[in-house]
Design an enzyme around this catalytic site. Sequence first.
Site, PDB file in Angstrom:
ATOM      1  N   ASP A  93       1.628 -75.404 -45.734  1.00  0.00           N
ATOM      2  CA  ASP A  93       2.722 -74.902 -44.903  1.00  0.00           C
ATOM      3  C   ASP A  93       2.834 -75.758 -43.661  1.00  0.00           C
ATOM      4  OD1 ASP A  93       3.401 -72.706 -46.275  1.00  0.00           O
ATOM      5  OD2 ASP A  93       2.210 -71.298 -45.110  1.00  0.00           O
ATOM      6  N   ASP A 111       3.921 -65.024 -50.958  1.00  0.00           N
ATOM      7  CA  ASP A 111       3.114 -66.194 -51.294  1.00  0.00           C
ATOM      8  C   ASP A 111       1.958 -65.803 -52.211  1.00  0.00           C
ATOM      9  OD1 ASP A 111       4.396 -68.214 -49.916  1.00  0.00           O
ATOM     10  OD2 ASP A 111       3.407 -67.723 -48.023  1.00  0.00           O
TER      11      ASP A 111
HETATM   12  P1  ATP Z   1       6.797 -73.215 -42.460  1.00  0.00           P
HETATM   13  O1  ATP Z   1       6.521 -74.110 -43.599  1.00  0.00           O
HETATM   14  O2  ATP Z   1       7.206 -73.956 -41.232  1.00  0.00           O
HETATM   15  O3  ATP Z   1       5.754 -72.205 -42.226  1.00  0.00           O
HETATM   16  P2  ATP Z   1       8.317 -71.227 -43.659  1.00  0.00           P
HETATM   17  O4  ATP Z   1       8.202 -71.632 -45.071  1.00  0.00           O
HETATM   18  O5  ATP Z   1       7.504 -70.115 -43.171  1.00  0.00           O
HETATM   19  O6  ATP Z   1       8.131 -72.486 -42.779  1.00  0.00           O
HETATM   20  P3  ATP Z   1      10.567 -69.601 -43.244  1.00  0.00           P
HETATM   21  O7  ATP Z   1       9.860 -68.688 -42.325  1.00  0.00           O
HETATM   22  O8  ATP Z   1      10.902 -69.186 -44.613  1.00  0.00           O
HETATM   23  O9  ATP Z   1       9.835 -70.989 -43.331  1.00  0.00           O
HETATM   24  O10 ATP Z   1      11.865 -70.045 -42.473  1.00  0.00           O
HETATM   25  C1  ATP Z   1      12.890 -70.788 -43.079  1.00  0.00           C
HETATM   26  C2  ATP Z   1      14.077 -70.848 -42.160  1.00  0.00           C
HETATM   27  O11 ATP Z   1      14.547 -69.516 -41.960  1.00  0.00           O
HETATM   28  C3  ATP Z   1      13.782 -71.394 -40.778  1.00  0.00           C
HETATM   29  O12 ATP Z   1      14.015 -72.769 -40.718  1.00  0.00           O
HETATM   30  C4  ATP Z   1      14.751 -70.642 -39.894  1.00  0.00           C
HETATM   31  O13 ATP Z   1      15.975 -71.309 -39.830  1.00  0.00           O
HETATM   32  C5  ATP Z   1      14.946 -69.344 -40.611  1.00  0.00           C
HETATM   33  N1  ATP Z   1      14.150 -68.270 -40.034  1.00  0.00           N
HETATM   34  C6  ATP Z   1      12.825 -68.266 -39.835  1.00  0.00           C
HETATM   35  N2  ATP Z   1      12.406 -67.098 -39.302  1.00  0.00           N
HETATM   36  C7  ATP Z   1      13.502 -66.337 -39.156  1.00  0.00           C
HETATM   37  C8  ATP Z   1      13.770 -65.015 -38.671  1.00  0.00           C
HETATM   38  N3  ATP Z   1      12.791 -64.217 -38.226  1.00  0.00           N
HETATM   39  N4  ATP Z   1      15.025 -64.569 -38.671  1.00  0.00           N
HETATM   40  C9  ATP Z   1      16.015 -65.346 -39.136  1.00  0.00           C
HETATM   41  N5  ATP Z   1      15.848 -66.576 -39.604  1.00  0.00           N
HETATM   42  C10 ATP Z   1      14.625 -67.092 -39.618  1.00  0.00           C
END
Ligand code: ATP
Length: 932
Positions: free
Chosen positions: A348, A656
């Site tokens: 991640d 996950d």
């Molecule tokens: P990383 O690999 O950085 O941990 P992730 O896989 O956890 O990322 P997500 O949390 O799924 O990524 O976020 C994907 C996208 O969704 C982000 O780029 C952002 O634009 C949006 N996002 C993240 N958190 C939120 C939220 N709480 N509310 C709305 N949109 C969000």
Amino acid sequence: MRKDEGAGAASGSGPFPPVRELTAGDVFASLDTSRRGLSAAQARTRLGRYGPNELPRAQGRAVWRQLGAQFTDLFAVVLIVASGITFLAYGLQEPRDVGTLQLAVAILGVVVLNAAIGFAQEYSAERTAEALEAMVPHTCRVVRGGERLEVPARELVPGDVVVLEAGDAVSADCRVVEAHELEVNNAPLTGESNAVARSAEPVTAGPPLEARNCVFMGTDVVAGSGRAVVFATGAATEFGRIYRLAAAAPRQKTPLQVQVASMARRVAGAALAIGALLFAVRLPTGESMVTLFVFALGVMVALVPEGLPATLSVSLAIGVRRMARRQALIKQLLAVEALGSTTVVCTDKTGTLTQAEMTVTQVWAEGVPHAVSGVGYTPSGEVADAASVREVLRVAALCCNARLVPAEGPGGGEHRRVLGDTTEGALLVVAAKAGLDLGAEEAAAPRTTEYPFDSTRKLMTTVHKRGTGYQACVKGAPGELLARCTRVAWEGRCGPLTAQDRAAVVQASDGLASQGLRVLAVARRDVDKPRPAQEEAESGLTLLGLVGMLDPPRPEVTDAVAACRQAGLRIVMVTGDHPLTGEAVARRVGIVRRPDPVVVTGARLDTMDDEALDTLLAEPSELLLCRVSPEHKMRVVTAFQRRGEVVAVTGDGANDAPALKHADIGVAMGASGTDVAREAASMVLLDDSFASIAAAVRLGRAVYQNIRKFLVYLFSHNLGELVPILAATFAGFPLVPISAVQILAIDLGSDVLPALALGAEPPESDVMERPPRSRRERLFSAPVVGRIVFLGGIQAVCVTAVFFWHIDASGIPFEDFTKETPAYREAITMVQAGIVLSQFFNALTVRSERQSIRTVGLLSNPALLAAGGFGVALMVAISCLPPLQAVFNTAPLDAADWAVLAGLGTLPLLADEARKAWLRRRDERRMTGAQR
Ligand code: ATP
């Protein structure tokens, strides 16, 4: 009756409480609580009254049972039978030979020693497991006195209002009073692993577990969010009711342990065959059958690697403890081995490579960027031209579930900590920097419903009462949100979203992302009901602007990435973020170095069939997977495994879990991960950092190396014992060059302790400079067997030569030798001492497969030196002290003898040094050849 006592009934003694039949409002009253939760004082009183929210500990096996079990494994039984037969032989002998009695006792001694090591090991492993368990915090979010807090799960009491979000483990039995797409997995209670929806509506009859408005301890929230009131805790919960004080679950053996056990059995079989052969060969010498039988039995017992399984478990356990010190908790012993052979790490981004300390640095609204000053979650800093971005930030902040709470520890004051999602924490901070009063905004626009964030949809929506109507506030990934917008509200204009506007938004968003910023878009729309359907709330939106937040890379990650690369590991970043954000961060930490990394989005993955995916993964390119969902992660893990890779994958969210379970090593985040991810993983990182994965791989490799070290050590010395016996038998010498009791003295005196010390060796300095071990590599690989024959061969030749040299020097013909002949007693003492001394040096050389003892450091494993020193001292005592001379039939040696033996003892060390030097030179030549 006081209402608290009513809660006591709810907490267990009485029948299932009727809270499921009440309306949400009445639930509060029946449990003497309110939407604002209990006060701190009420919670304290109830904790005193109902006790902590814990189940009685499962009782492990009783100590005497654990100890008893040590005497019932295969080796122990064989040895006990052998000892019994030897006792019997002693009874039948005419005249009785005290040596037979000693052998019988010595065999029993081996059994007891092994049992003691095995027991101590199991006992300490259990304590370690308990201690590790305690290191993972079990907390839950509650509302107390109107404030959202995080409390240890054991402090939950009836009446507490808990906040539930996807990924949370449910810590007590609760009645749901608010549900937004809430779904739980009741598998631990019902065995059915489908997600089931929960609502706040009252229900009537039916089995308690089927009540759609209750959630139960031990289950997980898999989607959505909500609130619920605790009505039963600890043993009074449904989980407590069905919880059995079962005997500890059988401990799973790792493939390595299975391999060693089966190999040990095979060696035992070979020992039996050799014993039988010796018996047959010596039969014509005319010795009595009993003497021959006792001799053969002694040889067999001595050749059995009794201490091996215990030594193996000890070294695995030491690995687990060392990893815990490096912030990596191993939940399954299996992971220690898998770590050593990991070839691919799918990691991640947020939190693992970066600090998960999000700071909004830019707000883009009305078509122009607004810089934001200040770092971290302290709301001090400024937003340039704040007035014109207030609406973006108001809507973004309303659409958040996170809370800012005062940071504990030194320097508290202004400092804040985020309870919940850090992305949302950053939004709350920037809103405060722009001068918004978050409490007042929330009060002015109370939330009526919510469609929680999920990483597949990448959006989150909340609906609020605003004046006489309602307003949906939506935030999410720009691509996803833009597709749902039809209008804009910026530059004083409130009108349709033109193609030109769209292009400007995409350009601005890409610009922010390529600086490594996480970008969110913010939009709103008016709706006419408090709970519009999701599709309605998330379409026809009015775009307000973009927010870009910085999450700096963890400083320690760059070195860890470099170490992993050098160790031949492929690192694949898997992120939900924008490709440009992902690439910028990957570049900063060194995952991407070439100008042309392969960046694949989730959308593209969807268009690929398995064959195309396999081709993609087969390319040795730098690979980034962006805008992916947990389902994609699972698919990629499986595809890598199809290619024979050993995959470690990180994860934090509830969804996950499948990938974490499926991977060879599922790595969950201890600090930021969800309970569900932690349950599914085989390793938990306490500090969430990628550097801890690298450290764990290094330690995993060291464990495997150490196992090979003590295998070489143990088996080479068996050769040194066997060859002189065979040589004497074939040369027609009537007596044995080393007796069974002497062999057992070596096994107990100079074998077990150094083997244990080798199992605890620190990782070699070049452990991360080699490619990962092949998954198919057997423990007894050609190099290992080769080294056993090499070292054991030298040892065997030396002690055999010493024996015959001494016998020959006496000038006595073979047939005149008896057990009492002084030259014979000296010769067998020299054989035993020769093996002990060469084992001392052998232990030093097996510490590294390629590095010289000078590089490894002669004194760098003091335990090994002490263990070896103890063996030598014991040997000196056996040679010099009359009572021990009587037992072992030994004789004192003079200084010249000791000097010769010490000199010969160093031969394996010197020869191995020469072999290692040759190996290193050969590799150097290959390297220079390859560079040319
Ligand atoms: P990383 O690999 O950085 O941990 P992730 O896989 O956890 O990322 P997500 O949390 O799924 O990524 O976020 C994907 C996208 O969704 C982000 O780029 C952002 O634009 C949006 N996002 C993240 N958190 C939120 C939220 N709480 N509310 C709305 N949109 C969000």
